[in-house]
Scaffold this motif. Sequence first.
Motif, mmCIF file in Angstrom:
data_model
loop_
_atom_site.group_PDB
_atom_site.id
_atom_site.type_symbol
_atom_site.label_atom_id
_atom_site.label_comp_id
_atom_site.label_asym_id
_atom_site.label_seq_id
_atom_site.Cartn_x
_atom_site.Cartn_y
_atom_site.Cartn_z
ATOM 1 N N PHE A 47 0.863 -1.194 -0.036
ATOM 2 C CA PHE A 47 -0.080 -0.084 0.035
ATOM 3 C C PHE A 47 0.825 1.103 0.141
ATOM 4 N N PHE A 48 1.916 1.426 0.935
ATOM 5 C CA PHE A 48 2.617 2.396 1.142
ATOM 6 C C PHE A 48 3.327 2.798 -0.461
ATOM 7 N N SER A 49 3.895 1.785 -0.846
ATOM 8 C CA SER A 49 4.725 1.746 -2.289
ATOM 9 C C SER A 49 3.664 2.372 -3.417
ATOM 10 N N ALA A 50 2.612 1.718 -3.455
ATOM 11 C CA ALA A 50 1.679 1.735 -4.528
ATOM 12 C C ALA A 50 0.976 3.780 -4.301
ATOM 13 N N ILE A 51 0.704 3.827 -3.080
ATOM 14 C CA ILE A 51 0.329 5.162 -2.760
ATOM 15 C C ILE A 51 1.305 6.410 -3.455
ATOM 16 N N HIS A 52 2.702 6.148 -2.998
ATOM 17 C CA HIS A 52 3.436 7.293 -3.555
ATOM 18 C C HIS A 52 3.942 7.145 -4.699
ATOM 19 N N GLN A 83 19.535 1.829 -3.400
ATOM 20 C CA GLN A 83 19.038 3.148 -3.628
ATOM 21 C C GLN A 83 17.689 3.379 -4.429
ATOM 22 N N THR A 84 17.473 2.207 -5.062
ATOM 23 C CA THR A 84 15.975 2.216 -5.549
ATOM 24 C C THR A 84 14.963 1.072 -5.364
ATOM 25 N N MET A 85 15.678 0.266 -4.642
ATOM 26 C CA MET A 85 15.134 -1.146 -4.419
ATOM 27 C C MET A 85 14.663 -1.933 -5.702
ATOM 28 N N GLU A 86 15.480 -1.524 -6.626
ATOM 29 C CA GLU A 86 15.320 -2.405 -7.894
ATOM 30 C C GLU A 86 16.365 -3.555 -8.013
ATOM 31 N N SER A 87 15.492 -4.743 -8.501
ATOM 32 C CA SER A 87 16.457 -5.836 -8.494
ATOM 33 C C SER A 87 17.699 -5.578 -9.576
ATOM 34 N N ALA A 104 11.452 2.413 -2.957
ATOM 35 C CA ALA A 104 10.987 1.579 -4.163
ATOM 36 C C ALA A 104 9.780 2.541 -5.006
ATOM 37 N N ALA A 105 9.236 3.331 -4.473
ATOM 38 C CA ALA A 105 8.251 4.045 -5.050
ATOM 39 C C ALA A 105 9.001 5.113 -5.922
#
Length: 416
Positions: free
Chosen positions: A16-21, A372-376, A410-411
């Motif tokens: 939810f938190f990432s989707a919101i942002h 830095q981005t939470m990207e794989s 991540a957002a």
Amino acid sequence: MAITEVVVIGGGAAGFFSAIHAAQAAHTQVILLEAGRQPLAKVRISGGGRCNVTHHCFEPSQLVQNYPRGGKALRGAFSRFQPLDVVRWFNGEGVKLKTESDGRMFPITDDSETIVEALMFAAKKAGVFLHNNVLVQKIERFGSSKFEVILKNGEPLVCDRLLLATGSSPSGYAIARSLGHELESPVPSLFTFNIKDPKLHELAGVSVNPAQVKLLIPSLSTDKKKSVRNLEQSGALLITHWGVSGPAVLKLSAWAARELHDCKYQAKLAINWLPNLKAEEVKQMLLNAKTEQPKKFISNYCPVDVSLRLWEYLLDKAEVELEKRWADISHKSIQQIVNVLTASEYAIAGKGVFKEEFVTCGGIRLQDVNFQTMESKICQGLFFAGEILDIDGVTGGFNFQNAWTTAWIAAQGIIA
């Protein structure tokens, strides 16, 4: 600017938190998929239904010390988004948080629904498309940079960015593996200890604060000889109908999660009921009682700071007759009492469940994620947040803080 299609899988705190942002950015469209009928299930039950949102620790270097796994990776992350930012965000959504004596932070309503409603409203306001009771069957690469999310009903969704916030769900792990990721083997963290001692069970409800608990775990060293690893924690301890619980035990279970799993939760536990005193000081207090209160029965006069019920139990454990007077207690018996007060040993015979909350040690390997981005680092366009990562904290709001922080980062990575 072209619209970025984002699919978030997992309708918990991190999802939810990432989707919101992410949805707040003008160029993104976010679909949030939740497998259950009701989202934010763990938020609802957290903290006994009060929701332990975070912890009142605003210094990142201190905050990371509460994570048995992942603290090093979170150090930089907390410098960008930490508990103070969480407090400010919820304040902005009309939710005020309060701090309890142990540092845990809750909504002033003491009701987790306050947090659920704030997240649901913020998601709706940001334009997040929420779909409950939706199962993802598989995910495949679509073209050079897109993902095709195939639902169990056969419906496909195509997106540019994919965020996995599925917690410790096996389905989330399976998706990550299908996209090239390896896992640190998931095992339980934050649990109570089962101890087969009927006399101890009769003391259910008795608490000691502080107590010190030390774990003695047999393990094989490199030369295959038996060795013992000592782990210890201090804090409040609660005696239960099945063994022991409380913050001291829960912290110990978190730090020793893998070792306990490897030994099938069969180990020895040493409890110091008087950690603020040295053994010699305890002995002197007992000798003083023998001198100053010679006519009193030992069971009725306790010279140390434990409850009378616990005192009688410990005397029995020390094999000292309760009907004796202090004048008749031998020096050998006094030493036995000192031993049980400062180093009672118990055989752990398994683990219990910490309420309905559960935390998992293990998950996505942190070296495969760009914090830095939470990207794989393995699959471009794939992001992670929350407990699916090999990060877990001790009890006190730290696991939610991991969710808020990694979700926020991540957002930012998704909308960059």
